[in-house]
Scaffold this motif. Structure first.
Motif, PDB file in Angstrom:
ATOM      1  N   TYR A 117     -18.581  32.144  -6.279  1.00  0.00           N
ATOM      2  CA  TYR A 117     -17.921  30.699  -6.353  1.00  0.00           C
ATOM      3  C   TYR A 117     -16.657  30.927  -5.451  1.00  0.00           C
ATOM      4  N   ARG A 118     -16.023  32.048  -5.546  1.00  0.00           N
ATOM      5  CA  ARG A 118     -14.610  31.984  -4.859  1.00  0.00           C
ATOM      6  C   ARG A 118     -14.939  32.094  -3.353  1.00  0.00           C
ATOM      7  N   ARG A 119     -16.011  32.915  -2.879  1.00  0.00           N
ATOM      8  CA  ARG A 119     -16.437  32.868  -1.566  1.00  0.00           C
ATOM      9  C   ARG A 119     -16.610  31.489  -1.074  1.00  0.00           C
ATOM     10  N   TYR A 120     -17.509  30.810  -1.872  1.00  0.00           N
ATOM     11  CA  TYR A 120     -18.001  29.636  -1.128  1.00  0.00           C
ATOM     12  C   TYR A 120     -16.452  28.535  -1.111  1.00  0.00           C
ATOM     13  N   LEU A 152      -8.863  25.789  -7.590  1.00  0.00           N
ATOM     14  CA  LEU A 152     -10.019  26.557  -8.239  1.00  0.00           C
ATOM     15  C   LEU A 152     -10.143  27.979  -7.657  1.00  0.00           C
ATOM     16  N   TYR A 153      -9.942  27.987  -6.390  1.00  0.00           N
ATOM     17  CA  TYR A 153      -9.889  29.334  -5.406  1.00  0.00           C
ATOM     18  C   TYR A 153      -9.079  30.181  -6.174  1.00  0.00           C
ATOM     19  N   GLU A 154      -7.791  29.744  -6.322  1.00  0.00           N
ATOM     20  CA  GLU A 154      -6.845  30.405  -6.885  1.00  0.00           C
ATOM     21  C   GLU A 154      -6.942  30.633  -8.456  1.00  0.00           C
ATOM     22  N   GLN A 155      -7.445  30.143  -9.119  1.00  0.00           N
ATOM     23  CA  GLN A 155      -7.799  30.294 -10.433  1.00  0.00           C
ATOM     24  C   GLN A 155      -8.717  31.183 -10.731  1.00  0.00           C
ATOM     25  N   ILE A 156      -9.818  31.127  -9.977  1.00  0.00           N
ATOM     26  CA  ILE A 156     -10.858  32.142 -10.127  1.00  0.00           C
ATOM     27  C   ILE A 156     -10.226  33.474  -9.579  1.00  0.00           C
ATOM     28  N   GLY A 157      -9.584  33.485  -8.461  1.00  0.00           N
ATOM     29  CA  GLY A 157      -9.020  34.673  -8.215  1.00  0.00           C
ATOM     30  C   GLY A 157      -8.212  35.468  -9.229  1.00  0.00           C
ATOM     31  N   ASN A 158      -7.462  34.553  -9.965  1.00  0.00           N
ATOM     32  CA  ASN A 158      -6.555  34.901 -11.104  1.00  0.00           C
ATOM     33  C   ASN A 158      -7.399  35.619 -12.123  1.00  0.00           C
ATOM     34  N   ILE A 159      -8.307  34.935 -12.400  1.00  0.00           N
ATOM     35  CA  ILE A 159      -9.284  35.290 -13.528  1.00  0.00           C
ATOM     36  C   ILE A 159      -9.761  36.764 -13.036  1.00  0.00           C
ATOM     37  N   MET A 160     -10.435  36.870 -11.947  1.00  0.00           N
ATOM     38  CA  MET A 160     -10.930  38.158 -11.196  1.00  0.00           C
ATOM     39  C   MET A 160      -9.704  39.415 -11.258  1.00  0.00           C
ATOM     40  N   GLY A 161      -8.602  38.992 -11.704  1.00  0.00           N
ATOM     41  CA  GLY A 161      -7.500  39.799 -11.346  1.00  0.00           C
ATOM     42  C   GLY A 161      -6.973  40.188 -10.079  1.00  0.00           C
ATOM     43  N   LEU A 162      -7.478  39.048  -9.353  1.00  0.00           N
ATOM     44  CA  LEU A 162      -6.935  39.338  -7.652  1.00  0.00           C
ATOM     45  C   LEU A 162      -5.603  38.794  -7.525  1.00  0.00           C
ATOM     46  N   ASP A 163      -4.793  38.567  -8.643  1.00  0.00           N
ATOM     47  CA  ASP A 163      -3.383  38.427  -8.420  1.00  0.00           C
ATOM     48  C   ASP A 163      -2.575  39.589  -8.502  1.00  0.00           C
TER      49      ASP A 163
END
Lengths: 215, 215
Positions: free
Chosen positions: B24-27, B77-88
């Motif tokens: 999702y994040r890539r797209y 949504l991109y940022e939120q998914i990043g946060n969920i993945m721990g990419l923050d």
């Protein structure tokens, strides 16, 4: 009759089943190394984390490999899945982009994937002169099309930088190559008769970070 | 209270959803590059090949990001998914095995994965002397444990030969590293509190051969 058995069989099988087959084969290969001759779907389920019913369903797509109360014959199933995946054939493969990743993947194929033979390597002219890989010299990208015309080339490994990805893909497609193993992380535009498998390194790295974020 | 919100949330989410999140994040990242600001689940479905209902269900796991008749805000949504993945967060990572694949993956991380910082590289002594990567020197495997004791190390990239895989894994686990990005194609034995993501190069290559076998 165009719609032969092989094609009809192919159409019926869900892409999710196809995605799981290499994993079945890997596990069966490990079992063979351990000397295991037969395995039940229940035991395979325990090993692989799929349900036993899922496993029976998946393998039933390709005919009845198991017998009730007897299980699957490991080496037979390993071979059959290999055949289904097309691993009873040989493929000639070119590597496009011979930086670190291209070299690593060429090394991997050469060492572990005996059905796949590297027949050509291509890169931009300034990288070409001094490098060779085994008996294969690195050639100029400009000679790719002519090379593919003279030699049977089934697949191309794309390991060029992202900025070059679509350009390299177009060159390979134009040269008549029907399979692309794409390491560029770029979603490539390809014609319908070309198949592309994308390897997205970042997906598994980000999955790892998900699992570590609260540790 | 050990079972805090983050952990409870984590337990509820299916591993299949987690596996889909990086995609999702890539797209969404691609859409951002194209200047797209909002997208409906129907349009996202068309792009990604998941059903719109699957997409809504997946994203509902993390709260209501979309609005009826309005769609998802792409950058949010991109940022939120990043946060969920721990990419923050930032992760420090060591590379174990600095052959061609280790060098390729170090290069990849360095260039494309800004949240992941390479703090150490390890290999056997005869490979160590002359190589360095940016400002990081390649160190002897024997110094790995001491290094991890002195430095915070979140993850290890395992790019050693298959025959060395379990041994290198044991060394990394023994040094207290909780995340392993495993390129060795060996199913590693690890303790429960360590997470391992396996990259099986062969799976996608064999999927490719399946699609090419009748061409």
């Amino acid at each position: 009759m165009k719609d032969n058995n092989a094609q009809a069989e192919k159409k019926r099988i869900s892409p999710y089943v196809i995605k799981r087959l290499p994993r079945y084969r890997r596990y069966l290969g490990e079992l063979m190394k351990e000397g295991v001759e037969r395995i039940s779907s229940a035991k395979l389920s325990e090993l692989m984390g799929y349900t036993a019913s899922q496993i029976r369903q998946d393998l039933n797509n390709f005919g009845a490999f198991g017998q009730q109360g007897y299980g699957y014959k490991v080496d037979f199933l390993y071979e059959q899945i290999g055949n289904i995946m097309g691993l009873d054939k040989e493929y000639s493969i070119i590597v496009v982009g011979f930086g670190r990743l291209g070299q690593a993947m060429a090394g991997y194929i050469d060492q572990y994937e005996k059905q796949f033979r590297i027949v050509g390597i291509f890169d931009v002219p300034d990288k070409v002169s001094s490098i060779e890989f085994g008996k294969v010299y690195v050639s100029d990208m400009d000679s790719l099309k002519e090379f593919c015309r003279r030699n049977k080339v089934d697949m191309a490994v794309l390991t060029v930088p992202r900025s070059e990805a679509q350009h390299a893909c177009d060159a390979v497609v134009d040269a008549g190559v029907k399979g692309i193993w794409n390491f560029t992380s770029v979603d490539l535009a390809i014609p319908e008769d070309v198949h592309c498998e994308n390897v997205h390194m970042s997906d598994s790295l980000h999955e790892l970070s998900y699992h570590l974020k609260d540790k």
